[in-house]
Design a protein around this motif. Structure first.
Motif, PDB file in Angstrom:
ATOM      1  N   ASN A 102     -86.170 -58.113   7.901  1.00 51.54           N
ATOM      2  CA  ASN A 102     -86.958 -59.343   7.832  1.00 51.54           C
ATOM      3  C   ASN A 102     -86.141 -60.420   7.124  1.00 51.54           C
ATOM      4  OD1 ASN A 102     -88.958 -61.170   7.957  1.00 51.54           O
ATOM      5  ND2 ASN A 102     -90.363 -60.096   6.586  1.00 51.54           N
ATOM      6  N   ASP A 103     -85.084 -60.877   7.777  1.00 50.75           N
ATOM      7  CA  ASP A 103     -84.227 -61.876   7.137  1.00 50.75           C
ATOM      8  C   ASP A 103     -84.548 -63.267   7.669  1.00 50.75           C
ATOM      9  OD1 ASP A 103     -83.189 -61.790   9.650  1.00 50.75           O
ATOM     10  OD2 ASP A 103     -81.536 -60.452   9.092  1.00 50.75           O
ATOM     11  N   GLU A 104     -83.710 -64.200   7.344  1.00 50.59           N
ATOM     12  CA  GLU A 104     -83.994 -65.606   7.628  1.00 50.59           C
ATOM     13  C   GLU A 104     -84.452 -65.874   9.055  1.00 50.59           C
ATOM     14  OE1 GLU A 104     -84.358 -68.299   5.851  1.00 50.59           O
ATOM     15  OE2 GLU A 104     -84.204 -66.924   4.151  1.00 50.59           O
ATOM     16  N   GLY A 105     -83.772 -65.284   9.985  1.00 47.37           N
ATOM     17  CA  GLY A 105     -84.040 -65.650  11.366  1.00 47.37           C
ATOM     18  C   GLY A 105     -85.256 -64.956  11.987  1.00 47.37           C
ATOM     19  N   MET A 106     -85.894 -64.098  11.229  1.00 52.10           N
ATOM     20  CA  MET A 106     -86.939 -63.294  11.849  1.00 52.10           C
ATOM     21  C   MET A 106     -88.234 -64.085  12.023  1.00 52.10           C
ATOM     22  SD  MET A 106     -87.751 -60.647  13.306  1.00 52.10           S
ATOM     23  CE  MET A 106     -86.094 -60.036  13.167  1.00 52.10           C
ATOM     24  N   THR A 107     -88.801 -63.960  13.215  1.00 48.61           N
ATOM     25  CA  THR A 107     -90.072 -64.635  13.478  1.00 48.61           C
ATOM     26  C   THR A 107     -90.992 -63.676  14.228  1.00 48.61           C
ATOM     27  OG1 THR A 107     -89.273 -65.404  15.590  1.00 48.61           O
ATOM     28  CG2 THR A 107     -89.017 -66.913  13.709  1.00 48.61           C
ATOM     29  N   VAL A 108     -92.259 -64.030  14.256  1.00 48.97           N
ATOM     30  CA  VAL A 108     -93.229 -63.243  15.022  1.00 48.97           C
ATOM     31  C   VAL A 108     -92.803 -63.189  16.487  1.00 48.97           C
ATOM     32  CG1 VAL A 108     -95.600 -63.208  15.865  1.00 48.97           C
ATOM     33  CG2 VAL A 108     -95.141 -63.668  13.465  1.00 48.97           C
ATOM     34  N   GLU A 109     -92.280 -64.343  16.978  1.00 48.33           N
ATOM     35  CA  GLU A 109     -91.870 -64.383  18.379  1.00 48.33           C
ATOM     36  C   GLU A 109     -90.816 -63.333  18.681  1.00 48.33           C
ATOM     37  OE1 GLU A 109     -92.590 -67.035  16.629  1.00 48.33           O
ATOM     38  OE2 GLU A 109     -94.277 -67.711  17.864  1.00 48.33           O
ATOM     39  N   LYS A 110     -89.898 -63.153  17.722  1.00 49.97           N
ATOM     40  CA  LYS A 110     -88.839 -62.172  17.974  1.00 49.97           C
ATOM     41  C   LYS A 110     -89.410 -60.756  18.045  1.00 49.97           C
ATOM     42  CE  LYS A 110     -84.747 -64.560  16.640  1.00 49.97           C
ATOM     43  NZ  LYS A 110     -83.763 -64.813  15.603  1.00 49.97           N
ATOM     44  N   ILE A 111     -90.391 -60.501  17.174  1.00 43.92           N
ATOM     45  CA  ILE A 111     -91.006 -59.167  17.225  1.00 43.92           C
ATOM     46  C   ILE A 111     -91.732 -58.991  18.558  1.00 43.92           C
ATOM     47  CG2 ILE A 111     -92.673 -57.622  16.160  1.00 43.92           C
ATOM     48  CD1 ILE A 111     -92.102 -58.926  13.520  1.00 43.92           C
ATOM     49  N   VAL A 112     -92.458 -60.044  18.949  1.00 45.71           N
ATOM     50  CA  VAL A 112     -93.178 -59.980  20.222  1.00 45.71           C
ATOM     51  C   VAL A 112     -92.204 -59.701  21.357  1.00 45.71           C
ATOM     52  CG1 VAL A 112     -94.466 -61.345  21.900  1.00 45.71           C
ATOM     53  CG2 VAL A 112     -95.082 -61.445  19.482  1.00 45.71           C
ATOM     54  N   GLU A 113     -91.082 -60.403  21.320  1.00 42.73           N
ATOM     55  CA  GLU A 113     -90.093 -60.187  22.382  1.00 42.73           C
ATOM     56  C   GLU A 113     -89.576 -58.757  22.374  1.00 42.73           C
ATOM     57  OE1 GLU A 113     -87.003 -63.105  22.066  1.00 42.73           O
ATOM     58  OE2 GLU A 113     -88.463 -64.706  22.449  1.00 42.73           O
ATOM     59  N   THR A 114     -89.380 -58.221  21.164  1.00 46.12           N
ATOM     60  CA  THR A 114     -88.891 -56.845  21.092  1.00 46.12           C
ATOM     61  C   THR A 114     -89.926 -55.861  21.636  1.00 46.12           C
ATOM     62  OG1 THR A 114     -87.843 -57.537  19.042  1.00 46.12           O
ATOM     63  CG2 THR A 114     -87.772 -55.193  19.566  1.00 46.12           C
ATOM     64  N   ILE A 115     -91.184 -56.125  21.289  1.00 47.69           N
ATOM     65  CA  ILE A 115     -92.236 -55.233  21.801  1.00 47.69           C
ATOM     66  C   ILE A 115     -92.298 -55.307  23.317  1.00 47.69           C
ATOM     67  CG2 ILE A 115     -94.742 -54.890  21.926  1.00 47.69           C
ATOM     68  CD1 ILE A 115     -94.932 -55.820  19.045  1.00 47.69           C
ATOM     69  N   ALA A 116     -92.267 -56.534  23.821  1.00 46.16           N
ATOM     70  CA  ALA A 116     -92.460 -56.722  25.249  1.00 46.16           C
ATOM     71  C   ALA A 116     -91.167 -56.498  26.024  1.00 46.16           C
ATOM     72  CB  ALA A 116     -92.974 -58.134  25.504  1.00 46.16           C
ATOM     73  N   GLY A 117     -90.055 -56.810  25.339  1.00 46.75           N
ATOM     74  CA  GLY A 117     -88.783 -56.921  26.006  1.00 46.75           C
ATOM     75  C   GLY A 117     -88.437 -55.752  26.911  1.00 46.75           C
ATOM     76  N   ASP A 118     -88.086 -56.083  28.128  1.00 45.01           N
ATOM     77  CA  ASP A 118     -87.591 -55.040  29.021  1.00 45.01           C
ATOM     78  C   ASP A 118     -86.588 -55.676  29.949  1.00 45.01           C
ATOM     79  OD1 ASP A 118     -90.171 -54.939  31.567  1.00 45.01           O
ATOM     80  OD2 ASP A 118     -89.094 -56.599  30.611  1.00 45.01           O
ATOM     81  N   SER A 119     -86.032 -54.899  30.795  1.00 36.79           N
ATOM     82  CA  SER A 119     -84.957 -55.369  31.663  1.00 36.79           C
ATOM     83  C   SER A 119     -85.427 -56.534  32.525  1.00 36.79           C
ATOM     84  CB  SER A 119     -84.479 -54.221  32.541  1.00 36.79           C
ATOM     85  OG  SER A 119     -85.603 -53.575  33.090  1.00 36.79           O
TER      86      SER A 119
END
Lengths: 350, 333, 514
Positions: free
Chosen positions: C491-508
């Protein structure tokens, strides 16, 4: 909170009404008199005759609090009486204190083992309590008869007679025993954390597991104590008549004991238990039996009354019944988890 | 083919035997016991000996049939012994004191049994009280009524009644049976047909498998619950009539503890106490095992109390067997 | 059949359903079309299952209208809905496994001849019904002898055989493996082609995108919207499901980024190596350092609760090892975990947390007492001190230790549960959805508490469906998807909810599009 909301209100009223109604049939009902240094009277009789039931019911209270049930207590009572009288009958001096103490020790020790057996089946093997204790209920009387060789053993031992039929300090010794068991149970369970942990296990087994409670030992302990109580009660009954009748000692005691516990406000599904309630319950049942005897009604009609009491107590405890009767007051705090359980009426929409 | 992916079957016991395993074990036990008796005791094996097994236990067979229905739904009925007792009392009183005809008495007794059972079933379903405690109240009620009727036993001398009771039917070879045996076997046959060829019967099994599922599949759970306790009440009353044929008397102490024998017979006969699995024929075999224990103990000149001990041990063995064989199947909740 | 797509088979409009104190559904619309698979999406408490139960007659509605084939209908039982053509297959297969396959398809409507059940005819028709779902098995065997996947198919065959126009599949895939899921999808496509309207509920986003045509998203009992699946990117879907509940964030001003320094040399309080459990969660590695708050982020059903339960021994891991303070340790039971200083509050407060009948005091001292054993009671005086201290510290109301805990509100019950564990002074506190279903004030209090506990050196494993909350409190975030930990994000400077959402959703798929 009004007094009528107290959980002992209705059982207490029931007991009082039963006691008072006796005065109409026996004006001397509440009289106590001294004779030969012993106190006599109907009230004394009720407490003395109710002592074994109270003791069994105290043991049953703990088993029920864990969410279990012990159907074997009647059979265990028969075994206990059989073991003790069998040993005493074989003594050269039946009145020897050491011999009687040995007999009592053997009987109670055996009953502890029987309780342990029930506990193992329930807590370790994982058999439903009703079924696990049914085994001993079926076989127990056979074992008792085996010990007495199918005979009614009669003993002549004033020392043994003391337990169930003797007097101390002007009162029947049985009363002291019953009080001792009740107080012991109350002190041990409430002064230690035993009572609370048992209530926790009976109230919510999964939450208790997740709180780190080891329920196995607690359940074992409850059944062992129930076995001990049944053993002691069996000794009292057998001592009172100086004999052991394997067929009839403790017959239906399991049912009376369960009834006493339920009247006392302890729920059959487990959780909170009330030893004072059990006391009131046991006294109520005994008063009822005594009343019916003194009035001269057929003593077995008590069964009808018991049926009625079981039925009413169950209805009062049933959430479904309450929901139907007090619909406005009882609203579910959360959406029902399961679909409505009522039979489904078929009506195809237009 | 696509199903290859899905067609995974559990390994272990062959599937057929798993369902029938407890019954087959009991049957094997029965045969072994019979062989043991035959080789051990002279005069044990005889046609009439087998017939007597049925004659002496006809009432228990009928009661066990009713109990099978209840246990298959996952319930229990503790009132059956008391209902048997009540039936003998009602029958003897109506026949002897009131002079009613046997043809009227029998339907009345059966009706009482059905009514008691139906009421218990209704309370169990609608008020969601444990069957154990409701039928306990029923047991108190029925036994109490026995004593209210009379505390003494009464012989039955009614002509028609004793005719039915005493008449025997020759089967050839000198072997005879009573009408009670016919009635008991008829009850078994009817029960078998109901359980396997009617919707009621299948609903009984479904409820025992999972009450929740039965409800979601739209099965009439209320009707089924009331029906099984009514059937049990009916069977207990019929068992009471058979018992009064057998004893030709009515006594308020009749059949105390009979519920335990009935439950034991059902369990030993392979019916799961949590419900959903078992066969009425298994219960009959269970009763015969209990009867055979009695016979062997008589032949062995052992005291009668060994019967109870043996039944207890068998009960233990079979409950343990149930836990082992069905360990993988979790009870439906 | 394709022409039917113009008007919906089922049209639910403005559906409202209230339970005492809760608006479970507040003006929700749902349209189902013949020949379409429709995904019903939403997090815990969104109202999915209530909506399904309304449609299938388990609940009656308080407002709104349901039309089936254009006609207004009102179901008051599952049977009624079934007969009108709406059938449901639940996640936990609601069949009787002790009965044969054939019976399970036909029970309650067995073919009869002269009053008696015609078994031969039943088996024949059962084979026919299974034919439709492409299943060829011995229908006379008990259902229990087949896998869950086959049981699922049998349930579908039953539903379809009862003249279904609408088939609702409520998390049918949650216990199936990859091959079994494909088999199910083949059947779904076939039924779709036959003109059925299918509702599909699943937590697996990839499955949603593979099989569904249209989706409805719910949040907090309200309709978020309806989209064609192909037109709504996965990231947008996830953020629509999760929503942005900013109202609760004011509680923790300024404390946005929480990084812990000098962790590299420290020994983890607990370290899981390859810990997993078949059918529950894939083997994972996870380390929690002293004073560290680790957040578990993922959608409902992604395995976050399962990870927590394994770490506490509530479920037994069937692979991997635990190190507690660097020493190999078995965590096979909750008791073993508590003796290692691990504490756990379940998301199901009522069934797995509190003992409702007992008092606040008893519930608070329960775990401490359990650890001491029954022979060493905590004196009443000490109990009262401890309980009073925590009632004050956590602001439990009413501040009456002798109140039965079941009479408390959800937030106060949660605090009682926290107090139970805090008095045992655990090294690691595992909190599963501690702020769910409680009021905003209590929520903020609990969030503050987590922060101050970690500042005092306690480690916390924090699970929440609200990603803002996870991000606010955690030093690092473990992201879960499909029962796997797929990423560990500092959870460093660049971390946002959007990034987590993208990781959860993220797929090819996303990458290809980008």
């Amino acid at each position: 909170m009004s007094i009528t909301r107290h959980r002992l209100f209705y059982p207490g009223v029931l007991l009082l009404v039963l006691l008072v109604s006796n005065v109409f049939f026996t004006p001397t009902f509440f009289n106590l008199r001294m004779q030969d240094g012993h106190l006599y009277g109907s009230l004394i009789d009720i407490v003395r005759n109710g002592a074994p039931l109270l003791i069994v019911a105290v043991g049953m209270t703990f088993v029920i609090a864990t969410g279990g049930i012990d159907l074997s207590v009647g059979a265990v009572m028969a075994i206990s009486g059989a073991v003790a009288t069998h040993h005493i009958a074989g003594l050269s001096n039946q009145d020897s204190t050491a011999g009687v103490l040995t007999a009592v020790g053997m009987a109670l020790g055996f009953c502890l083992l029987l309780g342990l057996w029930n506990g193992i089946l329930v807590a370790v093997v994982g058999i439903q309590p009703i079924i696990a204790t049914l085994i001993l209920m079926v076989a127990g009387r056979g074992v008792a008869q085996w010990i007495t060789d199918g005979q009614i053993i009669t003993v002549n031992s004033p020392a043994y007679k003391l337990i169930g039929g003797g007097y101390k300090l002007a009162l029947p010794f049985a009363i002291f025993l019953a009080i001792a068991v009740l107080v012991f149970a109350a002190v041990i369970s409430r002064r230690s954390a035993l009572g609370m942990l048992i209530e926790s296990v009976g109230g919510n087994a999964e939450a208790s597991r997740l709180a780190g409670i080891r329920s196995r030992g607690l359940i074992l302990l409850a059944y062992v104590f129930s076995g001990f109580c049944a053993g002691l009660a069996g000794l009292m009954i057998s001592s009172n008549v100086s004999s052991a009748d394997a067929n009839n000692t403790g017959l239906f005691y399991e049912l009376d004991a369960i009834l006493a516990v339920v009247i006392g406000g302890t729920a059959l599904i487990g959780g909170r238990y009330f030893l004072v309630g059990t006391l009131v319950g046991a006294l109520t049942i005994q008063t009822l039996t005594t009343t019916i005897l003194t009035i001269g009604i057929n003593p077995n009609a008590t069964l009808l009354f018991k049926a009625f009491v079981v039925f009413v107590m169950c209805l009062i405890q049933s959430p479904a019944f309450r929901a139907k009767v007090f619909r406005r007051r009882q609203r579910p705090a959360s959406p029902p988890a399961a679909p409505a359980s009522k039979e489904q009426h078929v009506r195809v929409p237009a | 083919m696509s199903t290859a992916v899905l067609d995974k079957r559990p390994t272990g016991l062959p599937r057929v035997s798993q369902r029938y395993f407890p019954v087959l074990a009991t049957l094997l036990l029965l045969v072994l016991m019979y062989l043991f008796g035959t080789f051990q005791y002279e005069g044990f094996a005889s046609g009439q000996g087998v017939a007597n097994l049925f004659i002496d236990n006809s009432y228990l067979i009928v009661v066990a049939v009713g109990m099978t229905f209840v246990i298959l739904t996952g319930g229990i009925d503790l009132s059956v012994g008391a209902v048997v007792g009540l039936s003998t009392m009602v029958a003897s009183t109506l026949l002897e004191d009131r002079g009613w005809s046997a043809l009227l008495v029998i339907p009345v007794v059966l009706l009482i049994g059905c009514t008691l059972g139906g009421l218990m079933g209704a309370v169990i379903h609608y008020y969601e009280i444990q069957p154990f405690i409701v039928t306990l109240a029923g047991m108190f009620l029925a036994r109490g009524l026995c004593y209210v009727i009379s505390t003494d036993s009464q012989s039955i001398t009614d002509g028609l009644y004793s005719d039915i009771a005493l008449k025997t039917i020759p089967l050839g070879g000198g072997v005879v049976i009573t009408y009670s045996v016919i009635v008991a076997l008829a009850a078994v046959l009817v029960a078998y047909m109901v359980l396997h060829y009617t919707r009621l019967g299948r609903n009984v099994y479904a409820m025992g498998g999972s009450k929740q599922s039965a409800m979601l599949m739209g099965l009439p759970v209320a009707r089924t619950t009331i029906a099984v306790y009514t059937i049990s009440g009916f069977c207990a009353a019929l068992g009471g009539i058979l018992f009064s044929f057998y004893a030709l008397s009515g006594s308020p102490n009749t059949a105390i503890g009979l519920e335990l024998d009935a439950i034991a017979a059902v369990v030993i006969g392979g019916t799961l106490l949590i419900g959903g699995s078992g066969f009425v024929l298994g219960s009959v075999i269970g009763v015969l095992v209990l009867g055979l224990i009695q016979t062997i103990i008589t032949f062995a000149n052992l005291e009668s109390y060994f019967t109870r001990i043996t039944i207890g041990l068998l009960l233990f063995a079979f409950i343990l067997l149930q836990r082992l064989v069905f360990a993988r199947r979790s009870p439906g909740s | 059949m394709a022409s039917a797509a113009s008007s919906p088979v089922v049209q639910m409009t403005g559906i409202r359903k209230e339970f005492p104190g809760v608006k479970a559904l507040d003006g929700v619309d749902l349209r189902l079309f013949a020949g379409e698979v429709h995904a019903l999406m939403g997090e815990n408490g969104a109202g999915k299952s209530t909506l399904i139960k309304v449609l299938t007659g388990v609940y009656t509605i308080d407002g709104g209208e349901i039309r089936l084939g254009g006609e207004p209908v009102l179901f008051s039982s599952p049977l009624q809905a079934q007969q009108a053509g709406v059938s449901t297959v639940y996640q936990e297969v609601n069949l009787c496994t002790n009965l044969s396959v054939a019976e399970n398809i036909f029970i309650g409507r067995e073919p009869r001849r002269m009053g008696a059940i015609n078994w031969r005819e039943m088996r024949r028709r059962a084979r026919e019904a299974l034919e439709r779902v492409d299943l060829h098995i011995d229908v006379s065997q008990p259902l229990s002898s087949y896998s869950i996947a086959i049981q699922q198919m049998v349930a579908i065959a039953r539903a379809v055989d009862i003249s279904a126009q609408v088939l609702i599949l409520d998390e049918p895939t949650s216990s199936l493996d990859q091959g079994e899921v494909q088999q199910l999808f083949r059947v779904m496509r076939q039924l779709k082609a036959e003109g059925l309207a299918i509702v599909f509920v699943s937590h697996f986003l990839e499955q949603i995108y593979e099989i569904t045509d249209r989706m409805t998203v719910l949040r907090n009992g309200q309709l978020v919207g309806e989209w064609m699946t192909s037109e709504l990117p996965q990231v947008e879907l996830v953020s629509k499901m999760i929503g942005r509940d900013l109202a609760t964030l004011e509680a923790l001003e300024g404390e946005n980024k929480r990084t812990l320094t000098a962790l590299e040399n420290a020994t983890p309080v607990i370290q899981a190596k390859g810990v997993g459990r078949k059918g529950s969660v894939e083997p994972f590695d996870l380390s929690v350092y002293p004073g560290e708050v680790v957040g578990l982020a993922g959608l409902l059903g992604s395995g976050r609760t399962e990870v927590a339960r394994l770490m506490f021994g509530a479920d037994r891991a069937d692979s991997g090892d635990f190190l507690v303070d660097g020493k190999p340790t078995h965590l096979r039971t909750p008791r073993a975990a508590t003796s290692q200083g691990i504490a756990f509050t379940s998301e199901n407060r009522r069934t797995e947390g509190l003992v409702g009948e007992l008092t606040v005091r008893e519930n608070i001292i329960l775990a401490l007492q359990a650890a001491r054993g029954w022979t060493r009671p905590i004196s009443r005086k000490r109990q009262d001190e401890l309980v009073d201290e925590y009632i004050k510290a956590l602001d439990i109301r009413p501040a009456n230790p002798e109140q039965q805990v079941r009479n408390l509100s959800g937030g106060n019950q949660q605090k009682v549960l926290l107090a139970r564990w805090l008095i045992t002074r655990p090294k690691l506190l595992i909190l599963d959805e501690p702020t769910r279903g409680i009021d905003v004030g209590a929520k903020a209090q609990i969030q503050k508490l987590v922060v101050s506990l970690s500042e005092e050196g306690m480690s916390v494993l924090f699970i929440s469906a609200e990603l803002e909350e996870v991000l606010r409190l955690s030093h690092k975030v473990e992201v879960l998807r499909d029962r796997r930990i797929i990423a560990e994000l500092a959870n460093d400077e660049g971390m946002t909810v959007e990034k987590i959402v993208e990781t959860i959703a993220g797929d090819s798929r996303e990458e290809v599009r980008a």
